[in-house]
Design an enzyme around this catalytic site. Structure first.
Site, short mmCIF file in Angstrom:
data_model
loop_
_atom_site.label_atom_id
_atom_site.label_comp_id
_atom_site.label_asym_id
_atom_site.label_seq_id
_atom_site.Cartn_x
_atom_site.Cartn_y
_atom_site.Cartn_z
CB SER A 1 -0.89 0.00 1.25
OG SER A 1 -1.54 1.25 1.41
CE1 TYR B 1 -3.77 -2.83 5.45
CE2 TYR B 1 -3.21 -0.52 5.15
CZ TYR B 1 -3.57 -1.74 4.62
OH TYR B 1 -3.72 -1.88 3.27
#
Length: 252
Positions: A133, A146
């Site tokens: 990401s 995360y």
């Protein structure tokens, strides 16, 4: 070409499966949702051979089981796409959910990369695409675990790339680092007001195009590529404030 895709029952993984469903390919699709996998298999029937594997990638024994089941298939292309998220202040998020997330996002990706990479190196062919990401390039308050997990996989993949390059291996590894995508991720992570996301099909198509061009870090969208550049110029404490405000909008 034999292709293994994790998290293939929906979202980005499903988009990869659809794009790669060609007569010359054979797909091995992994998800913990058997019902959805079977629907994907039915959808792609006639376009290519599709094999489904039901596995909970938060369980390391199941992760190893995926490798054992496919070791003799000589997988040419591994897409580590499966991932989950969690949202909220670090002291308030559920530790069991976080540890499960790290098992899926970090431990499973690490293990599958290592296991299949060894075989690819022995054959001197193959490609691994690790889906991380844009979050992997900077800290993310309110999604700290995360972001940290994505940073780990980003760093891991880049390090492996250099080792392969120096050994003159023909095996390739790359990182796909998108911004928000229109998938079920936000809902499962507990985000009430998700940011506008990209079309998963466009993200997958862009990634496959850039892979053919031997791109190492693949970031769909000019804005996110620009953001990665700007991150290097912004002082850390200011970056943290900006990141917090951005994440905080997701719960208002």
């Amino acid at each position: 070409m034999k292709i293994l895709i994790t998290g293939a029952s929906s979202g980005l993984g499903l988009s990869f499966a659809r794009l790669l469903a060609e007569p010359s390919n054979e797909l091995f699709l992994v998800s913990r949702n058997k019902e959805r996998l079977l629907k994907v298999q039915e959808e792609l029937k006639g376009r290519t051979k599709v094999n489904v594997i039901t596995a909970d990638l938060s369980d390391y024994e199941k992760v190893k089981g995926v490798y054992v089941a496919l070791k003799n298939e000589e997988i040419n292309f591994l897409i580590n796409n499966a991932g989950i998220g969690t949202y909220g202040e670090f002291i308030g998020t559920d530790i069991n959910r976080e540890l499960m997330m790290l098992d899926v996002n970090v431990k499973a990706v690490h293990a599958l990369t290592k296991l299949f990479l060894k075989d690819m190196v022995d054959r001197n062919e193959g490609t691994i695409l690790n889906v991380t990401s844009i979050a992997g390039f900077f800290p993310g308050p309110l999604m700290t675990s995360y972001y940290a997990g994505k940073a780990y996989i980003t760093s891991l993949s880049l390090g492996i790339y250099e080792e392969l390059r120096r050994s003159k291996s023909k095996v390739k590894i790359a990182v796909l680092a998108p911004g928000p995508i229109n998938t079920e991720f936000d809902k499962s992570a507990g985000i009430s007001k998700p940011l506008k996301g990209m079309d998963p099909k466009k993200v997958a198509s862009y990634a496959l195009t850039k892979l053919k061009q031997n791109k190492l870090v693949i970031i769909p969208g000019f804005l996110y590529r620009f953001n990665r550049f700007m991150i290097r110029l912004i002082p850390t404490k200011l970056l943290l404030k900006i990141s917090y405000k951005l994440q905080n909008k997701k719960r208002k």
